[in-house]
Scaffold this motif. Structure first.
Motif, PDB file in Angstrom:
ATOM      1  N   GLU A 157       0.829  -1.205   0.000  1.00 61.36           N
ATOM      2  CA  GLU A 157       0.000   0.000   0.000  1.00 61.36           C
ATOM      3  C   GLU A 157       0.864   1.256   0.000  1.00 61.36           C
ATOM      4  N   ALA A 158       1.990   1.208   0.729  1.00 63.90           N
ATOM      5  CA  ALA A 158       2.872   2.376   0.786  1.00 63.90           C
ATOM      6  C   ALA A 158       3.420   2.712  -0.600  1.00 63.90           C
ATOM      7  N   ARG A 188       2.043   1.896  -3.478  1.00 67.51           N
ATOM      8  CA  ARG A 188       0.927   2.382  -4.300  1.00 67.51           C
ATOM      9  C   ARG A 188       0.636   3.846  -3.988  1.00 67.51           C
ATOM     10  N   ASP A 189       0.648   4.188  -2.717  1.00 66.46           N
ATOM     11  CA  ASP A 189       0.387   5.582  -2.326  1.00 66.46           C
ATOM     12  C   ASP A 189       1.469   6.509  -2.874  1.00 66.46           C
ATOM     13  N   GLN A 190       2.718   6.053  -2.838  1.00 63.67           N
ATOM     14  CA  GLN A 190       3.821   6.869  -3.353  1.00 63.67           C
ATOM     15  C   GLN A 190       3.640   7.146  -4.837  1.00 63.67           C
ATOM     16  N   ALA A 220       0.827   6.937  -6.572  1.00 62.58           N
ATOM     17  CA  ALA A 220      -0.381   7.742  -6.772  1.00 62.58           C
ATOM     18  C   ALA A 220      -0.086   9.215  -6.556  1.00 62.58           C
ATOM     19  N   ALA A 221       0.705   9.505  -5.523  1.00 58.74           N
ATOM     20  CA  ALA A 221       1.047  10.891  -5.215  1.00 58.74           C
ATOM     21  C   ALA A 221       1.898  11.517  -6.318  1.00 58.74           C
TER      22      ALA A 221
END
Length: 302
Positions: free
Chosen positions: A39-40, A42-44, A46-47
């Motif tokens: 998830e980390a 993916r979040d990176q 996405a940002a």
């Protein structure tokens, strides 16, 4: 580079190399999605402006012109592309699966044949260069496949690679070149570790030994990169010991299949296996130096 506005890419595996490749695609103006179990990560991504992120292809929308697979091994690549709800089913007609894991030539051929049966073309395209070159869009790609596969992969390869070697049209040639490359990489790390361990036993400060070698004829890219981790006492994994257990295992298996002796690679393989068995498998591959007993190694400051 001018990219067709309809060209869409997806990167599977947002690790140290995959994240750099995915970010390079975004910088090149390619709408790019990413798949990773973390998830980390993916979040990176996405940002950073990803078109879409997900834990699997089911979390993403639409079809893609190119799917770049940067996972650990052949089994993972096969599962991602051909498993239940596999990503291969989301590649547009005329698109391409770019498979960049380290695998045997036989595994690459088998995967390509199964993809071809679905009407999907594959580029056998292992990569090298490390996280820094991936982030800079300067990876080295050693690829084999049809002219059509190279053409379909062209915009993505231009975004992520500093050098693309066209090894040939036969699937498996790219994989074989990467296996031979990993022979060198693993032996260089093991030899560098042996040299630094000998220096430690002789009472030579390791920072001094490192400076001498990196300014002399005995240097190599792997020594300069990995032995700096030893000097710093920092074994944070960028490429772990267990990766080279896998890769040098593949090297030795390939040697056996060719009935070709590999004395240095076999010794390096045993060293990495020992490091893993001692509990260092998840540490940076420079931790192979810890297999040498009776030496004092630098500790990470702080």
């Amino acid at each position: 580079m001018v990219v067709d506005s309809g060209y869409r890419a997806c990167v599977v595996g947002l690790g140290s190399m995959g994240m750099g490749a995915a970010l390079s695609c975004l910088r090149a103006g390619i709408p790019t999605s990413g798949i990773d179990l973390s998830e980390a990560r993916r979040d990176q991504f996405a940002a950073a402006g990803a078109e879409g992120v997900g834990a699997s292809i089911a979390d993403l929308e639409g079809e893609f012109d190119a799917i770049l697979v940067l996972v650990v091994n052949a089994a993972q690549a096969r599962a991602v592309l051909l498993g239940e709800g596999g990503a291969a089913g989301r590649i547009r007609a005329g698109g391409v699966a770019i498979v960049s894991c380290t695998q045997s030539a036989e595994d690459a051929k088998a995967l390509a044949a199964d993809l071809e049966a679905m009407g999907v073309q594959m580029l056998d395209a292992p990569v090298s260069g490390g996280a820094a070159k991936a982030e800079a869009g300067q990876m080295t790609v050693m690829a084999s496949g049809s002219k059509a596969a190279f053409a379909a992969a062209g915009p993505l390869l231009e975004a992520v690679a500093g050098k693309v070697y066209t090894i040939g049209t036969d699937i498996g040639l790219g994989a074989m070149v990467k296996v031979i490359h990993q022979l060198l990489a693993g032996v260089h790390i093991a030899a560098g570790a042996e040299a630094m361990a000998m220096a430690a036993r002789a009472g030579i400060p390791l920072d001094t030994m490192y400076d001498v070698v990196t300014n002399a004829a005995g240097n190599s890219w792997m020594f300069e990169n990995r032995m700096k981790h030893v000097v710093d006492g920092d074994y944070t994994p960028l490429s772990a010991v267990d990766i080279f257990v896998k890769d040098l295992g593949l090297v030795t298996e390939t040697g056996r299949s060719l009935k070709f002796p590999l004395p240095l690679a076999s010794t390096a393989f045993a060293m990495f296996q020992s490091a893993s068995n001692m509990g260092f498998g998840g540490e940076d591959d420079s931790a192979v130096i810890k297999t040498f007993s009776g030496i004092d190694l630098p500790k990470k400051e702080g």
